[in-house]
Design a protein around this motif. Sequence first.
Motif, PDB file in Angstrom:
ATOM      1  N   ALA A  26       0.843  -1.194   0.000  1.00 30.87           N
ATOM      2  CA  ALA A  26       0.000   0.000   0.000  1.00 30.87           C
ATOM      3  C   ALA A  26       0.877   1.242   0.000  1.00 30.87           C
ATOM      4  CB  ALA A  26      -0.930   0.016   1.216  1.00 30.87           C
ATOM      5  N   VAL A  27       0.440   2.261  -0.722  1.00 29.19           N
ATOM      6  CA  VAL A  27       1.174   3.532  -0.797  1.00 29.19           C
ATOM      7  C   VAL A  27       0.183   4.647  -0.451  1.00 29.19           C
ATOM      8  CG1 VAL A  27       2.711   4.968  -2.181  1.00 29.19           C
ATOM      9  CG2 VAL A  27       2.549   2.527  -2.671  1.00 29.19           C
ATOM     10  N   PRO A  28       0.136   5.094   0.805  1.00 27.51           N
ATOM     11  CA  PRO A  28      -0.901   6.032   1.226  1.00 27.51           C
ATOM     12  C   PRO A  28      -0.592   7.512   1.032  1.00 27.51           C
ATOM     13  CG  PRO A  28       0.313   5.270   3.140  1.00 27.51           C
ATOM     14  CD  PRO A  28       0.878   4.527   1.953  1.00 27.51           C
ATOM     15  N   HIS A  29       0.665   7.879   0.818  1.00 25.19           N
ATOM     16  CA  HIS A  29       1.042   9.297   0.866  1.00 25.19           C
ATOM     17  C   HIS A  29       1.562   9.855  -0.455  1.00 25.19           C
ATOM     18  CE1 HIS A  29       1.660   9.538   5.535  1.00 25.19           C
ATOM     19  NE2 HIS A  29       0.396   9.612   5.168  1.00 25.19           N
ATOM     20  N   ALA A  30       1.371   9.147  -1.571  1.00 27.38           N
ATOM     21  CA  ALA A  30       1.899   9.638  -2.845  1.00 27.38           C
ATOM     22  C   ALA A  30       0.816  10.200  -3.754  1.00 27.38           C
ATOM     23  CB  ALA A  30       2.657   8.529  -3.571  1.00 27.38           C
ATOM     24  N   GLY A  31      -0.415  10.346  -3.257  1.00 26.12           N
ATOM     25  CA  GLY A  31      -1.512  10.847  -4.084  1.00 26.12           C
ATOM     26  C   GLY A  31      -1.262  12.259  -4.584  1.00 26.12           C
ATOM     27  N   ARG A  32      -1.638  12.499  -5.846  1.00 19.47           N
ATOM     28  CA  ARG A  32      -1.396  13.810  -6.464  1.00 19.47           C
ATOM     29  C   ARG A  32      -2.660  14.373  -7.112  1.00 19.47           C
ATOM     30  NH1 ARG A  32       2.911  10.561  -7.611  1.00 19.47           N
ATOM     31  NH2 ARG A  32       2.232  10.033  -9.709  1.00 19.47           N
ATOM     32  N   ALA A  33      -3.839  13.885  -6.738  1.00 20.03           N
ATOM     33  CA  ALA A  33      -5.094  14.360  -7.338  1.00 20.03           C
ATOM     34  C   ALA A  33      -5.623  15.556  -6.539  1.00 20.03           C
ATOM     35  CB  ALA A  33      -6.125  13.238  -7.376  1.00 20.03           C
ATOM     36  N   ALA A 165      -1.185 -13.044   5.905  1.00 19.74           N
ATOM     37  CA  ALA A 165      -1.129 -11.874   5.031  1.00 19.74           C
ATOM     38  C   ALA A 165      -0.091 -10.914   5.583  1.00 19.74           C
ATOM     39  CB  ALA A 165      -2.488 -11.185   4.928  1.00 19.74           C
ATOM     40  N   VAL A 166       0.663 -10.303   4.671  1.00 18.43           N
ATOM     41  CA  VAL A 166       1.695  -9.334   5.060  1.00 18.43           C
ATOM     42  C   VAL A 166       1.456  -8.041   4.308  1.00 18.43           C
ATOM     43  CG1 VAL A 166       4.159  -8.814   5.165  1.00 18.43           C
ATOM     44  CG2 VAL A 166       3.367 -11.183   5.442  1.00 18.43           C
ATOM     45  N   LEU A 167       1.347  -6.952   5.039  1.00 13.91           N
ATOM     46  CA  LEU A 167       1.212  -5.620   4.453  1.00 13.91           C
ATOM     47  C   LEU A 167       2.560  -4.914   4.476  1.00 13.91           C
ATOM     48  CD1 LEU A 167      -0.376  -3.125   3.431  1.00 13.91           C
ATOM     49  CD2 LEU A 167      -0.771  -2.540   5.843  1.00 13.91           C
ATOM     50  N   ILE A 168       2.995  -4.450   3.313  1.00 13.10           N
ATOM     51  CA  ILE A 168       4.137  -3.539   3.237  1.00 13.10           C
ATOM     52  C   ILE A 168       3.574  -2.155   2.979  1.00 13.10           C
ATOM     53  CG2 ILE A 168       6.221  -2.894   1.969  1.00 13.10           C
ATOM     54  CD1 ILE A 168       6.672  -5.840   1.399  1.00 13.10           C
ATOM     55  N   ASP A 169       3.666  -1.294   3.973  1.00 14.29           N
ATOM     56  CA  ASP A 169       3.154   0.073   3.878  1.00 14.29           C
ATOM     57  C   ASP A 169       4.315   0.961   3.429  1.00 14.29           C
ATOM     58  OD1 ASP A 169       0.893   1.797   4.225  1.00 14.29           O
ATOM     59  OD2 ASP A 169       1.855   2.628   6.009  1.00 14.29           O
ATOM     60  N   LEU A 170       4.278   1.351   2.152  1.00 15.31           N
ATOM     61  CA  LEU A 170       5.436   1.976   1.519  1.00 15.31           C
ATOM     62  C   LEU A 170       5.387   3.500   1.638  1.00 15.31           C
ATOM     63  CD1 LEU A 170       7.977   1.646  -0.272  1.00 15.31           C
ATOM     64  CD2 LEU A 170       6.459   1.768  -2.260  1.00 15.31           C
ATOM     65  N   GLU A 240      10.300   2.862   4.845  1.00 12.05           N
ATOM     66  CA  GLU A 240      10.639   4.249   4.521  1.00 12.05           C
ATOM     67  C   GLU A 240      11.917   4.245   3.684  1.00 12.05           C
ATOM     68  OE1 GLU A 240       9.221   7.176   5.292  1.00 12.05           O
ATOM     69  OE2 GLU A 240       7.807   6.749   6.921  1.00 12.05           O
ATOM     70  N   ILE A 241      11.831   4.852   2.498  1.00 15.56           N
ATOM     71  CA  ILE A 241      12.960   4.860   1.572  1.00 15.56           C
ATOM     72  C   ILE A 241      13.423   6.288   1.327  1.00 15.56           C
ATOM     73  CG2 ILE A 241      13.687   4.307  -0.784  1.00 15.56           C
ATOM     74  CD1 ILE A 241      11.722   1.987  -0.735  1.00 15.56           C
ATOM     75  N   ASP A 242      14.693   6.524   1.485  1.00 20.05           N
ATOM     76  CA  ASP A 242      15.308   7.832   1.245  1.00 20.05           C
ATOM     77  C   ASP A 242      15.005   8.276  -0.199  1.00 20.05           C
ATOM     78  OD1 ASP A 242      17.135   9.917   0.602  1.00 20.05           O
ATOM     79  OD2 ASP A 242      18.604   9.142   2.034  1.00 20.05           O
ATOM     80  N   ARG A 243      14.431   9.465  -0.347  1.00 16.38           N
ATOM     81  CA  ARG A 243      14.039   9.948  -1.680  1.00 16.38           C
ATOM     82  C   ARG A 243      15.229  10.140  -2.608  1.00 16.38           C
ATOM     83  NH1 ARG A 243      10.180  14.065   1.410  1.00 16.38           N
ATOM     84  NH2 ARG A 243       8.691  12.468   2.123  1.00 16.38           N
ATOM     85  N   SER A 244      16.398  10.359  -2.050  1.00 14.23           N
ATOM     86  CA  SER A 244      17.562  10.548  -2.923  1.00 14.23           C
ATOM     87  C   SER A 244      17.935   9.254  -3.645  1.00 14.23           C
ATOM     88  CB  SER A 244      18.762  11.053  -2.113  1.00 14.23           C
ATOM     89  OG  SER A 244      19.242  10.062  -1.223  1.00 14.23           O
ATOM     90  N   LEU A 245      17.396   8.120  -3.197  1.00 11.56           N
ATOM     91  CA  LEU A 245      17.684   6.850  -3.847  1.00 11.56           C
ATOM     92  C   LEU A 245      16.932   6.675  -5.155  1.00 11.56           C
ATOM     93  CD1 LEU A 245      17.695   4.396  -0.799  1.00 11.56           C
ATOM     94  CD2 LEU A 245      19.681   5.220  -2.081  1.00 11.56           C
ATOM     95  N   TYR A 246      15.824   7.408  -5.343  1.00 13.26           N
ATOM     96  CA  TYR A 246      15.023   7.183  -6.553  1.00 13.26           C
ATOM     97  C   TYR A 246      14.560   8.464  -7.246  1.00 13.26           C
ATOM     98  CZ  TYR A 246      10.761   8.145  -3.850  1.00 13.26           C
ATOM     99  OH  TYR A 246       9.783   8.742  -3.086  1.00 13.26           O
ATOM    100  N   LEU A 247      14.844   9.621  -6.642  1.00 15.31           N
ATOM    101  CA  LEU A 247      14.505  10.895  -7.270  1.00 15.31           C
ATOM    102  C   LEU A 247      15.770  11.582  -7.785  1.00 15.31           C
ATOM    103  CD1 LEU A 247      11.837  12.359  -4.783  1.00 15.31           C
ATOM    104  CD2 LEU A 247      11.427  11.116  -6.913  1.00 15.31           C
TER     105      LEU A 247
END
Length: 285
Positions: A26-33, A165-170, A240-247
Amino acid sequence: MTGTAPIAPPFALYESADPPGPVMIAVPHAGRAYSPALIRRARVAPADLCRLEDRFADLIIRPMLGSGRTILLANAPRAEIDLNRSEREIDATMVEGLSPRGLDNNARVRGGLGLVPRRLPGLGELWCGRLSHEELRRRIDAVHRPYHAALAGALDRLHQRFGAAVLIDLHSMPPLGPGQPQVVIGDRQGSASDPTIVAAVEAAVRAHGIEPCRNVPYSGGHVLARHSDPSRGRHGVQLEIDRSLYLCDRLAEPGAGLLRIASLLRAIVEAVERALAAPLLAAAE
């Protein structure tokens, strides 16, 4: 006060009748609408509201959308409502006619990052005027509750099929600084997941040349608290992934590292499923 009805469905759930494993992402915080009405209510520029996002974290998971895995992506922006906060984490002073009785006035709320974010460091107040009680209720009923109902339902279906069941909250995080971890694995101090699952996540991260940290400074929020119960075979890990790794260098657009981090996420999912396979097979015998 004018409402802020969304311009897109508040979330998108991807699942198949034959999922390959018991892991859900699940990705709860990346919404852009961002609706025009929400932008009009803001006293800051739209680019400032984007600071609340886990910027483009949804792109990390998009290569897996055709895999049959269970994935939940929020479209509603965190500026509208924070899906990793409970309905009680509200700053009553920003809502017309709302009594503080029964609300959770914790440090996150006092810092301006409650169910409806109020302010950010260096920007101050985000909104012009107070929110109507009616609009707050609309956001809860139209976005928050349906998201969590969809999340719970999808986990139930995985649990019924696989016995666990395993939830990965990304999530993503700003760089913590030189020498600091670039991946933080949260399990709410051991209460949200069996330790073998967390160990599998750590091993997968290390195999990609990144040294992870556990629970510091992020141990997991409302999503894990609400949807994890290891005693019933329902496990949750906040990643939690450091944004500098993918941005890019400015942390504003996707960068050269995106494919590497997408590969890392896939490896994490596969590692978790391998960790679960032995006990699940034993239980099925």
